[in-house]
Design an enzyme around this catalytic site. Structure first.
Site, short mmCIF file in Angstrom:
data_model
loop_
_atom_site.label_atom_id
_atom_site.label_comp_id
_atom_site.label_asym_id
_atom_site.label_seq_id
_atom_site.Cartn_x
_atom_site.Cartn_y
_atom_site.Cartn_z
N PRO A 25 -91.80 8.92 14.90
CA PRO A 25 -90.89 10.63 15.61
C PRO A 25 -91.28 11.41 14.50
CG PRO A 25 -88.98 9.12 14.48
CD PRO A 25 -90.31 8.24 14.12
N GLN A 102 -85.70 9.32 20.18
CA GLN A 102 -85.48 8.95 18.74
C GLN A 102 -83.56 9.24 18.65
OE1 GLN A 102 -85.82 11.00 15.01
NE2 GLN A 102 -85.82 9.21 13.98
N GLY A 170 -80.47 7.46 11.84
CA GLY A 170 -79.30 7.30 11.04
C GLY A 170 -80.00 7.52 9.60
N ALA A 171 -81.58 8.59 9.61
CA ALA A 171 -81.84 8.48 8.36
C ALA A 171 -81.46 9.44 7.94
CB ALA A 171 -83.95 8.14 8.33
N TYR A 174 -79.25 12.87 7.82
CA TYR A 174 -78.90 13.58 8.75
C TYR A 174 -77.62 13.40 9.59
CZ TYR A 174 -83.27 15.99 9.59
OH TYR A 174 -83.83 16.93 9.13
#
Ligand SMILES: Cc1cc2nc3c(=O)[nH]c(=O)nc-3n(C[C@H](O)[C@H](O)[C@H](O)COP(=O)(O)O)c2cc1C
Length: 366
Positions: A25, A102, A170-171, A174
């Site tokens: 992404p 995403q 989930g990284a 954020y």
């Protein structure tokens, strides 16, 4: 070293990837007012024509007033934006590609450099910006409930539009990651706590809600990173035991694929082993994993934002780890941003035709 095994098909629930390469992404900010344009659709279609096994879209934001700090980042809600995404997936499908959006909520952010601000305050677990200062407001129970519902609605929309899977961001510090990290999550309710499994409650609730929205057969990918912006050496899970306690409940909640973000895929996650994040995630959960980070390039992506270009690099070490069974899929970011035919060139051994990544490519949508 043969790279042929990376070109073997891979079955993911009801669909089959033609090879093991996934487009990572990459935020492009080329969607005025949050609506993907025909140029955005053509950009993704070129990667599908270039035989990318699975395309992950740039992060695209859910229906919360302050889910984004940039008006040109695409939204994944509202009729006009979803119509834009319909053009994207139709174009990808037309040439036999597979794609997942995403979906993303940025959480508490710095305002965009242009000065643009969303219509409401940024929101996060404790309103903290990387733990340094108050950059928004702490989410109430109602905010959390509505945000979980918004993730589920975007995931349901992805399925309805004809996408093949959905990835949850989930990284990288954020929103979901702001809940994981003790520095940004100081809550004392059920969404906070001293341990990583306690601070995973929000992510688990999101995954469960998304699973309910898309049904059992639609693949859910979850992107995670140990590192945080401004804390590149940070590890949420400090030992394999921590990692097992973190990932197992997420797998049980409905994650099919862990997308394990590293800046350099060859770096071992814990002392005493050269297994990387994706390697450990696969070993500990038995789930499908994706590795990522400087595949086919000499330099890493954070420096790319500071103007650094990267030269092409062989992928022998990647193939060695893949053949050892460390991970199932390989995400490629900048090499594919610069060259839609990167996968085909690797497949055909046309390495002299690879030109690496130029930082000026960040401003192009070719
Ligand atoms: C221009 C750009 C935008 C990015 N945007 C996102 C994003 O929206 N979501 C995300 O999870 N990672 C994002 N990343 C990180 C990439 O997905 C990937 O993990 C990183 O570039 C490392 O892969 P590479 O070395 O092959 O480029 C971005 C990276 C770049 C270069």
């Amino acid at each position: 070293m043969s790279i042929d095994t990376l070109f073997q098909p891979f079955r993911l629930k009801s669909f089959t990837l033609k090879n093991r390469f996934v487009m990572a992404p990459m935020t492009r900010s080329f969607s005025p007012g949050g609506i993907p344009t025909p140029e955005v659709a053509a950009y993704y279609q070129r990667r599908a024509q270039g035989e990318v096994g699975l395309i992950l879209s740039e992060g695209t934001v859910i229906d919360r007033v302050a889910s984004s700090n940039d008006p040109n980042i695409p939204r994944f809600h509202g009729e006009a934006a979803l119509q834009g995404w319909k053009q994207v997936i139709d174009g990808v499908r037309e040439v036999g590609g597979l794609m997942a959006p995403q979906i993303w909520h940025m959480g508490v952010m710095h305002p965009h450099e242009s000065g643009w601000l969303p219509a409401g305050p940024f929101e996060g677990p404790s309103g903290l910006l990387r733990g340094e200062s108050q950059g928004g407001r702490a989410m109430s129970d109602t905010d959390i409930e509505a945000t979980i519902a918004a993730f589920a609605e975007s995931a349901a929309a992805a399925k309805k539009l004809g996408f093949h899977a959905v990835e949850l961001h989930g990284a990288h510090g954020y929103l979901i990651d702001q809940f994981f990290w003790e520095v940004t999550n100081r809550r004392t309710d059920r969404y906070g706590g001293k341990t990583l499994p306690e601070r995973s409650r929000f992510a688990i609730d999101v995954v469960q809600a998304v699973r309910r929205a898309v049904g059992p057969d639609f693949p859910i990918l979850l992107r995670l990173s140990q590192w945080k912006p401004m804390a590149f050496d940070f590890k949420l899970a400090k030992t394999p035991q921590d990692m097992e306690a973190w990932l197992t409940p997420l797998a049980d909640a409905g994650v099919d694929v862990f997308h394990c973000s590293q800046r350099r895929f060859w770096e071992g996650e814990f002392a005493g082993s050269d297994l990387n994040f994706a390697g450990w995630a696969k070993k500990l959960t038995g789930r499908i994993t994706i590795t990522v980070g400087s595949v086919g390039l000499s330099g890493e992506f954070v420096k790319a934002f500071r103007g650094e270009s990267s030269a092409p690099e062989p992928i022998d070490e990647l193939a060695r780890r893949f053949d050892r069974g460390d991970f199932d899929l390989v995400a490629v970011g900048r090499a594919l941003l610069s060259d839609p035919h990167w996968v085909q060139k690797i497949k055909d051994g046309r390495t002299t035709e690879l030109s690496g990544f130029q930082s000026s490519d960040l401003r192009k949508l070719h």
